[in-house]
Design a protein around this motif. Sequence first.
Motif, mmCIF file in Angstrom:
data_model
loop_
_atom_site.group_PDB
_atom_site.id
_atom_site.type_symbol
_atom_site.label_atom_id
_atom_site.label_comp_id
_atom_site.label_asym_id
_atom_site.label_seq_id
_atom_site.Cartn_x
_atom_site.Cartn_y
_atom_site.Cartn_z
ATOM 1 N N ILE A 91 0.851 -1.204 0.000
ATOM 2 C CA ILE A 91 0.000 0.000 0.000
ATOM 3 C C ILE A 91 0.881 1.247 0.000
ATOM 4 C CG2 ILE A 91 -1.666 1.344 1.347
ATOM 5 C CD1 ILE A 91 -2.837 -1.379 2.296
ATOM 6 N N LEU A 92 1.909 1.245 0.805
ATOM 7 C CA LEU A 92 2.820 2.395 0.856
ATOM 8 C C LEU A 92 3.556 2.592 -0.469
ATOM 9 C CD1 LEU A 92 4.402 2.103 4.430
ATOM 10 C CD2 LEU A 92 2.650 3.701 3.632
ATOM 11 N N LYS A 93 4.020 1.490 -1.058
ATOM 12 C CA LYS A 93 4.765 1.566 -2.316
ATOM 13 C C LYS A 93 3.886 2.075 -3.463
ATOM 14 C CE LYS A 93 7.978 -2.133 -1.125
ATOM 15 N NZ LYS A 93 9.247 -1.437 -1.078
ATOM 16 N N SER A 94 2.583 1.853 -3.375
ATOM 17 C CA SER A 94 1.685 2.294 -4.450
ATOM 18 C C SER A 94 0.971 3.598 -4.101
ATOM 19 C CB SER A 94 0.673 1.200 -4.781
ATOM 20 O OG SER A 94 -0.126 0.931 -3.654
ATOM 21 N N ASP A 95 1.500 4.309 -3.101
ATOM 22 C CA ASP A 95 0.955 5.609 -2.675
ATOM 23 C C ASP A 95 -0.466 5.535 -2.139
ATOM 24 O OD1 ASP A 95 3.284 7.010 -3.238
ATOM 25 O OD2 ASP A 95 2.699 7.344 -5.332
ATOM 26 N N GLY A 96 -0.820 4.453 -1.516
ATOM 27 C CA GLY A 96 -2.105 4.367 -0.825
ATOM 28 C C GLY A 96 -3.217 3.704 -1.608
ATOM 29 N N ILE A 97 -4.389 3.764 -0.996
ATOM 30 C CA ILE A 97 -5.604 3.180 -1.562
ATOM 31 C C ILE A 97 -6.525 4.334 -1.957
ATOM 32 C CG2 ILE A 97 -7.614 1.725 -1.064
ATOM 33 C CD1 ILE A 97 -4.951 0.228 -1.094
ATOM 34 N N TYR A 98 -7.132 4.218 -3.108
ATOM 35 C CA TYR A 98 -7.988 5.286 -3.611
ATOM 36 C C TYR A 98 -9.395 4.770 -3.898
ATOM 37 C CZ TYR A 98 -3.647 7.820 -4.223
ATOM 38 O OH TYR A 98 -2.459 8.447 -3.997
ATOM 39 N N ALA A 99 -10.355 5.645 -3.641
ATOM 40 C CA ALA A 99 -11.757 5.359 -3.971
ATOM 41 C C ALA A 99 -12.375 6.666 -4.469
ATOM 42 C CB ALA A 99 -12.507 4.844 -2.747
ATOM 43 N N PRO A 100 -13.206 6.582 -5.481
ATOM 44 C CA PRO A 100 -13.817 7.818 -5.995
ATOM 45 C C PRO A 100 -14.881 8.362 -5.053
ATOM 46 C CG PRO A 100 -14.729 5.921 -7.118
ATOM 47 C CD PRO A 100 -13.645 5.405 -6.212
ATOM 48 N N ARG A 101 -15.068 9.668 -5.117
ATOM 49 C CA ARG A 101 -16.150 10.310 -4.374
ATOM 50 C C ARG A 101 -17.331 10.443 -5.332
ATOM 51 N NH1 ARG A 101 -11.634 13.141 -3.594
ATOM 52 N NH2 ARG A 101 -12.320 14.745 -5.027
ATOM 53 N N ILE A 102 -18.397 9.767 -5.009
ATOM 54 C CA ILE A 102 -19.610 9.818 -5.825
ATOM 55 C C ILE A 102 -20.570 10.765 -5.116
ATOM 56 C CG2 ILE A 102 -21.435 8.488 -6.939
ATOM 57 C CD1 ILE A 102 -18.533 7.706 -7.757
ATOM 58 N N LYS A 103 -20.821 11.894 -5.746
ATOM 59 C CA LYS A 103 -21.644 12.924 -5.118
ATOM 60 C C LYS A 103 -23.102 12.769 -5.531
ATOM 61 C CE LYS A 103 -17.857 16.202 -5.038
ATOM 62 N NZ LYS A 103 -17.383 17.514 -5.477
ATOM 63 N N THR A 104 -23.959 12.728 -4.519
ATOM 64 C CA THR A 104 -25.402 12.634 -4.778
ATOM 65 C C THR A 104 -26.186 13.537 -3.826
ATOM 66 O OG1 THR A 104 -25.548 10.695 -3.340
ATOM 67 C CG2 THR A 104 -25.286 10.265 -5.703
ATOM 68 N N ASN A 105 -25.578 14.617 -3.386
ATOM 69 C CA ASN A 105 -26.245 15.509 -2.431
ATOM 70 C C ASN A 105 -27.520 16.127 -3.018
ATOM 71 O OD1 ASN A 105 -24.208 15.043 -0.552
ATOM 72 N ND2 ASN A 105 -22.978 16.731 -1.316
ATOM 73 N N SER A 106 -27.445 16.601 -4.243
ATOM 74 C CA SER A 106 -28.622 17.232 -4.859
ATOM 75 C C SER A 106 -29.726 16.201 -5.077
ATOM 76 C CB SER A 106 -28.241 17.888 -6.187
ATOM 77 O OG SER A 106 -27.318 18.925 -5.958
#
Length: 190
Positions: A91-106
């Motif tokens: 995880i450190l070697k690949s600069d972490g874990i990423y997940a998209p932010r899906i916005k549905t507030n409106s």
Amino acid sequence: MSIKKSNTKRLITLIREMIPVIAGILIALLINNWNENRKNKHYLRQIFSSIEKELEESKADIKSVIPKQFAFIDSLDIYMKNTNVSVYEIILKSDGIYAPRIKTNSWNAISNSKIELIPYDKLSKFVDIEERKKNLQKRTEKQLDFMYQNFESTAQRKKEIIRFMTLDIINAEKRLQSKIEELLNTTFTK
């Protein structure tokens, strides 16, 4: 006979007086309905504009996150059989874990207040995206839970499971991205 004529005159007079009152009430109702419809259309334009912006941002975020997730998979592949490198180190070697932010507030705002204003075809597409967002969140949470439980593991099998989970998440993101694009192309085309 005069009582009948008198009653008839009173009835006619009453009717003549009631007609303008009834007409006034009907006109007031028509104006009120017209004004409500105008306000609802304005509200929908604003909320659809906000939804469109959020969906565009979500689509862009998915697009930016997927290559980072593939980079993580590449790191997993490189260190898959190396029993000296733990999940945490990968995880450190690949600069972490990423997940998209899906916005549905409106979407949430209108679905909790004036959902009856949305035509069914648009409504079903919005609901589909919301369900896919929740599904993606669950998959991501499961992956993170598994990774946290196995931070120190160097076992190939654990790395393979994480790889599989990451690919599954990427596929879910791609399907969500496709649904977002479909909605943007059909609902918000000018």
